[in-house]
Each structure stands twice: as structure tokens, then as C-alpha cells.
Design an enzyme around this catalytic site. Structure first.
Site, short mmCIF file in Angstrom:
data_model
loop_
_atom_site.label_atom_id
_atom_site.label_comp_id
_atom_site.label_asym_id
_atom_site.label_seq_id
_atom_site.Cartn_x
_atom_site.Cartn_y
_atom_site.Cartn_z
N CYS A 115 0.42 3.50 3.03
CA CYS A 115 1.09 2.92 4.19
C CYS A 115 2.59 3.22 4.16
O CYS A 115 3.20 3.55 5.19
CB CYS A 115 0.88 1.41 4.23
SG CYS A 115 -0.85 0.88 4.27
N CYS A 152 -3.06 1.03 -9.75
CA CYS A 152 -3.58 0.39 -10.96
C CYS A 152 -2.50 0.31 -12.04
O CYS A 152 -2.38 -0.70 -12.74
CB CYS A 152 -4.78 1.16 -11.50
SG CYS A 152 -6.13 1.38 -10.30
N CYS A 170 0.83 -1.21 0.00
CA CYS A 170 0.00 0.00 0.00
C CYS A 170 0.87 1.26 0.00
O CYS A 170 1.66 1.49 0.92
CB CYS A 170 -0.92 -0.02 1.22
SG CYS A 170 -1.68 1.55 1.61
N CYS A 217 -4.82 6.19 -11.10
CA CYS A 217 -4.43 5.46 -9.88
C CYS A 217 -3.06 4.82 -10.04
O CYS A 217 -2.84 3.99 -10.92
CB CYS A 217 -5.49 4.41 -9.57
SG CYS A 217 -4.98 3.19 -8.34
#
Length: 508
Positions: free
Chosen positions: A71, A416, A68, A413
């Protein structure tokens, strides 16, 4: 439908990503040993989580995924904050759990983790759990957690206390009492403890110290100070449920403003947290008609307040992410869009100020036709990963009789973009398998009208077997992980053995 952990999203990150607002191990604490790397954030997992949390009166836990991006951005700030807070008296402990690791997924599900990163505050050995709703940079984390670790409500005894506690750009809830005892004070204290992660609380014997409202009141009264609408509102109903409803209702602006002022961001997130239908008016705040739009929109919002719809006013300059998300164009402004139940949208473009009231009345009366957007069906669709649009969703996914892995993505994104070449490799591996299709749908340019799919973040992947079983893919992001998932969940269409993709054959 299986519960989902959305990728780096959840409601908090959804609101931030939607409007492009967005611009971490063992520590020495109560018996734990500091690691050789000098890390201060505790590393927890399913085997030690409960025991560790139960030993602390106050501990913050981050649920994260290694892949992530949000994160990864948080990690150094979280570690820096943990280092600073380790010197607090008493130390404030920060911990983390890899919620993407298989043994920890049940732990994440238990605590309703729906996006990465999600931070939770555990109090009293885990008997009380609250969401962390504070900043994501070290200094802000430290300030927020010091306040959270202290009393739920601070006593206001002087003008200096007012200056240090009350921020005129934030909501502040203060109880005015003749004495700090009795049922009313106890109920107020209970409410402050329950809602402390979301609001700042104070209590006082002297209303004259407060910057807004009647100064001669002796109480008991709860006064909510806010930076919008009437600036303050009072309540004398001290039943806990009534108090909580008062706070939640009074803390929502009639019209939530989204512009480049970061002090408005908490109200934007609260807007998106609401279960109400969401009306969003976008315009250029510097245009000649801006004042007329704002006035008319506020009047309409006041008329429908409390009737299942919330209102947001967005400045075009700050709303680029919203236009990407909804597939809108800047030359369509001023425009208003209503989103209901995640799937139904209603759109009115190139507005005049006097269009607002009648159009919104049409919506409230149920007379508007929902707006469904779909890209044209591609004339040529021969790439390994097939392109799905709104109008071809049924033919490719539901009516093809094949096993289909479908990615919902956004062109902007980053996650993505990283996944795209991996899906290409997966699709190439299944090129000779007539029973498997790998597909993708641009969820910003096409509406998802089927309730079989819940998409709250990008990328989101679903697998629909040939027999109609729908599963969300929440596994690893490698080619091998995805292939293994497909092989495990596919229908074999009468075959005694599934066709092995090229990558799998190479490994045998």
C-alpha cells in the site's frame, strides 16, 4: 471460520509474491473540496462511503492498511494518477479507505476485501462493482482507467483502429456482426460490460480488418484473439452464459508460461485464480532437454485439459520465489509439483522428459501419496517465541492445553521481519504465565495440514484458546494490541483473574 483479510496478499499479490515479480485525503470533484495539501485522492470511511459512491457514475476505491508495504508503494503512484485523471473529461475520481480501521472493517468485509491493497471500480452509483485488474504505477493506472471509463466495446472501422486497440501480446475479444443491433449484439455488449475489467472488447462489421481468422465471415461471430496456442477461436453461441464460458475457457493457455516476460504475468495470475489443482513444472529453459520437456508437458496438459487440473511451466531463472514458497532446492530440477486444495502437494524431482506422462497419470488415478514437508523438531526450544514445525503442530498447539498465539511466517517476508521483535516482546511479557504460549511456524518449510488455519499471506496469526476456540488475529501490530487480544480471548484455566503480563502491570 471468520472471514480474513490477508496481509498485503490476496490472489493477485499471492501470485506476484510467489514468483517475486513485484519489483494514496480530499480532492476537488463534484462538490468535494481540495485539501490544503493538494491531495487528489478522496478519503472515505464508513460514514461517507455510500453517499460518495452513489454520487458518481465511475469511481475507483482503494482498500488499504497503513502498515501494508504494498500500500505504501502504491500511494504516490495512486496520488499521481488521481492528479492526472482529475483533468480528464469528465474527471475520473480515485478514493481510498483505511480498511484496517475498526469502523471500516465491516465495509471491507461487505466488498469481500481479502488482501491489501485491493482496488474496486464502482459504476452507476455503486450498482455495479468490479475488480481493478490493471497496473500499479501511475501511467498504467491512467491508461487502464481511461479505457475502463469509456465504452465497454470499441468499434473497429479501420486498420488504424486495429493497431490502436489490439495488442498481439494480450487477449482481445471481438464481435463480428452484419449490423449493430439485435439479440446477439445486445448479449455481446452485456458480456463486454460484465467482463471489461478483465478483457478488452471490440466489435466490427468487417472481419477482413482482423489480424487472425477467416476474413469472409459476416457474423454474428465472437472471435477471441490470443497470444498462445491456436491464436484465435470462434463461437456462434450468443447465449450470455455460453459466451462467458467460451471466453473464460478459451483465455486459459493449455500450459501457462512463467518466465521474465511481463506480458505473461496476467496469465500466471489467472492460473493461480483457478479453482483447479495446479501442476507446475520447473526447469532451466536453456538446458538441452528443455524442448523435450516442453513438448511432453504440452501433450500431457492437452490430455487432461478440462479435467480439474491446470498446468504451468516455469523457468528456473524466474522462479526463485516459488522455490522459497515451496521449500524446494534448485538442484532438484527438473521437478514437477502439484498443489491441490491448498494443503495437499505431490512432488517429483530430478525428472526425465518421459517421466511426466506416467507420473501425472498416477496422480490423476489417485495413486500418489501426498508430499508433507516438516523441519526437524528442535532439540532445544527455549527462546521466548517457541518454534513449531509440521510434526510438532499437534503437541504445541492442539494438545498442550494452553492458549497459543501462532504466527505463520516466511523467512524472506519483510513484514514478518518487522513483526519478529514485537512478538519477542509479547512472549517475554507472558514468560511467567504458564497458560500462554507464543509460537511461530515457518510456513515455507513446513506444511500446514490442519484445516483450522487458512494461510494466504505472511505473516498470518491465529489464536487457539485452551478450550479449542480458534480465531484469526487481524488487529494492530503493536505489542499492546496483541497482548490485549490474548487477554480478551484466553481461557483462564480455573483462575478467577488472568495473570497480568509485565507490560500490562506497568500500565495499571
Amino acid at each position: 471460520m471468520a472471514s480474513r483479510v490477508s496481509t498485503c496478499f490476496g490472489v493477485f499479490a499471492f501470485a506476484l509474491s510467489l514468483f517475486s515479480i513485484v519489483a494514496v485525503s480530499v480532492a476537488e470533484a463534484e462538490g468535494e473540496t481540495e485539501s490544503s495539501k493538494g491531495e487528489y485522492v478522496l478519503t472515505l470511511d464508513h460514514s461517507n462511503f455510500s453517499d460518495t459512491v452513489s454520487k458518481h457514475k465511475f469511481i475507483v476505491v482503494e482498500f488499504y492498511a497503513p502498515w501494508c508495504g504494498h500500500c505504501k508503494n502504491l500511494a504516490p503512484e495512486y496520488e499521481k494518477a488521481a492528479s492526472i485523471l482529475s483533468s480528464h473529461d469528465p474527471p475520473i475520481i480515485l478514493a481510498k479507505v483505511d480498511a484496517n480501521e475498526e469502523p471500516n472493517k465491516e465495509l471491507a468485509s461487505k466488498h469481500e476485501i481479502r488482501g491489501f491493497p485491493t482496488l474496486k471500480i464502482f459504476r452507476s452509483g455503486g450498482n455495479s462493482v468490479q475488480d481493478y485488474n490493471g497496473p500499479r504505477e501511475a501511467e498504467g493506472i491512467v491508461t487502464y482507467l481511461k479505457k475502463q471509463a469509456g465504452p465497454a466495446s470499441a468499434e473497429i472501422k479501420s486498420v488504424e483502429d486495429v493497431g490502436s486497440l489490439i495488442d498481439e501480446k494480450k487477449i482481445f475479444i471481438v464481435g463480428i456482426f452484419p449490423k449493430f443491433s439485435g439479440e446477439e449484439f445486445e448479449n455481446f455488449t452485456f458480456l463486454a460490460e460484465k467482463l471489461r475489467a478483465n478483457y478488452d472488447f471490440g466489435h466490427t462489421l468487417d472481419a477482413k480488418l482482423l489480424p487472425q481468422g477467416e476474413s469472409s465471415v459476416k457474423g454474428p461471430v465472437v472471435r477471441l484473439l490470443k497470444p498462445f496456442d491456436e491464436l484465435f477461436v470462434d463461437s456462434q453461441d450468443f447465449q450470455v452464459h455460453a459466451l462467458e464460458k467460451f471466453v473464460e475457457d478459451a483465455s486459459v493457455p493449455v500450459v501457462t508460461i512463467f518466465n521474465n516476460d511481463p506480458s505473461n504475468h496476467p496469465f500466471v495470475m489467472k492460473f493461480f485464480n483457478s479453482p483447479d489443482a495446479k501442476a507446475m513444472l520447473f526447469l532451466n529453459f536453456s538446458s538441452e532437454l528443455s524442448d523435450a520437456f516442453k513438448s511432453n508437458y504440452h501433450d500431457v496438459a492437452s490430455l487432461y485439459k478440462g479435467k480439474g487440473i491446470s498446468f504451468l511451466l516455469g523457468d528456473l531463472d524466474a522462479s526463485k520465489g516459488a522455490f522459497q514458497y515451496f521449500g524446494l532446492k534448485e538442484d532438484q530440477v527438473p521437478l514437477v509439483i502439484i498443489q491441490k486444495d491448498d494443503t495437499k502437494k505431490y512432488l517429483k524431482t530430478n525428472l526425465e522428459p518421459d517421466h511426466l506422462a506416467p507420473w501425472l497419470k498416477e496422480y490423476m488415478d489417485g495413486n500418489l501419496k501426498a508430499f508433507v514437508k516438516s523441519e526437524p523438531i528442535p532439540e532445544v526450544n527455549n527462546e521466548p517465541v517457541k518454534v513449531v514445525v509440521g510434526d510438532s503442530l499437534g503437541d504445541i498447539v492442539f494438545n498442550s492445553g494452553k492458549n497459543v498465539l501462532l504466527e505463520f511466517y516466511a523467512p524472506w517476508c519483510g513484514h514478518c521481519k518487522k513483526l519478529a521483535p514485537i512478538l519477542d516482546e509479547v512472549a517475554v511479557s507472558f514468560e511467567n504465565d504458564a497458560d500462554v504460549t507464543i509460537a511461530k511456524l515457518d510456513a515455507t518449510a513446513n506444511d500446514i495440514v490442519d484445516d483450522a488455519f487458512e494461510v494466504r499471506g505472511y505473516p498470518t496469526l491465529y489464536f487457539r484458546s485452551a478450550s479449542g476456540n480458534v480465531l484469526q488475529y487481524e488487529g494492530g501490530r503493536t505489542k499492546e494490541d496483541i497482548i490485549e487480544f490474548i487477554q480478551k480471548n484466553r481461557d483462564k484455566s480455573g483462575q478467577t483473574e488472568s495473570v497480568q503480563p509485565e507490560s500490562a502491570k506497568d500500565e495499571l
